[in-house]
Design a protein around this motif. Structure first.
Motif: not given
Length: 245
Positions: A36-38, A67-71, A41
């Motif tokens: 999961k992203p930080s 995940a690092a890009n928001g997904y 989302s």
């Protein structure tokens, strides 16, 4: 048919020594890797493995990149516990190995993943990214699941379905110029037929000088000549998802 002297054209490439950031979960009758992203989302990407299986570090690296890009990224075991292909296997046995692992026979698992993402993760927008075997699967899902907002098929083509050009989801196809698995004439035929028959947005892109597996099975740090193409393909992948998700 290939014989023992002919190596597998789907080479494992640069196997990464990579410690993944996510965790494995059980979804009905199979497992999946989830990262999961930080920040919270409601967008998720289903990452579909190549023939070397859902636990290949390279594929988990790609899930972590998403995940690092928001997904939310989820990489299910679409082989459902069956042994993945190995570089030590005899390529002449590949079709036999593939018989119970068809990339166009994953609907039951996909439906379970979609339910998991919606019910357990609160996801409202879903995309798919697949590599090699998973690229075929991504193309297949783009034909059947209009709820999938975007697909990126990386070196994979559905060959046997009559409706294979009638995409329901916007799809980016990424290919390598020097791919012994998917010759350029097949890529040209795909593009020509999509132009004639496809009603949604699509793009077909060929990367010069590259070989099958370059997006996720070549390490850019030890392949300096290929690094710009690896990075460009990954950027294209993300841009396509961001556009439609």
């Amino acid at each position: 048919m290939a014989n023992e002297a002919k190596p597998c054209p789907c080479d494992i490439g640069d196997r990464m020594e990579y410690g993944a950031l996510g965790q494995e979960v059980q979804i009905e009758h199979f497992k999946a890797y989830v990262v999961k992203p930080s920040t919270a989302s409601d967008k998720a990407i289903i990452v579909i493995q190549d023939i070397f299986g859902w636990q290949l570090p390279n594929t988990r690296y790609m899930a972590d990149m998403l995940a690092a890009n928001g997904y939310i990224a989820i990489c299910p075991d679409f082989f459902v516990g069956k042994e993945p292909w190995s570089p030590t296997k005899d390529w002449s046995n590949f079709q036999e190995w593939l018989q119970d692992k068809k990339p166009t026979a994953i609907n039951k698992e996909v439906d379970a993943v979609l339910k998991f993402l919606k019910d357990q993760c609160g996801v409202k927008h879903i995309g798919v990214v697949g590599f090699c075997w998973g690229g075929v699967a991504t193309h297949y899902l783009a034909l059947l699941y209009p709820e999938i907002k975007a697909g990126v098929s990386v070196y994979g083509i559905v060959r046997e379905r009559e409706d294979r050009y009638e995409l329901k989801s916007p799809t980016l196809f990424i290919f390598a110029e020097n791919d012994s698995v998917i010759p350029l004439d097949q890529v040209s035929a795909l593009e020509a037929n999509l132009k004639e028959k496809c009603k949604v947005d699509y793009q077909v892109k060929i990367f010069p000088g590259q070989t099958h597996g370059f997006v996720h099975r070549k390490r850019e740090d030890i392949n300096p000549a290929d690094k710009p193409y690896i990075q460009e393909a990954r950027k294209d992948l993300l841009n396509w998802l961001n556009k439609y998700m």
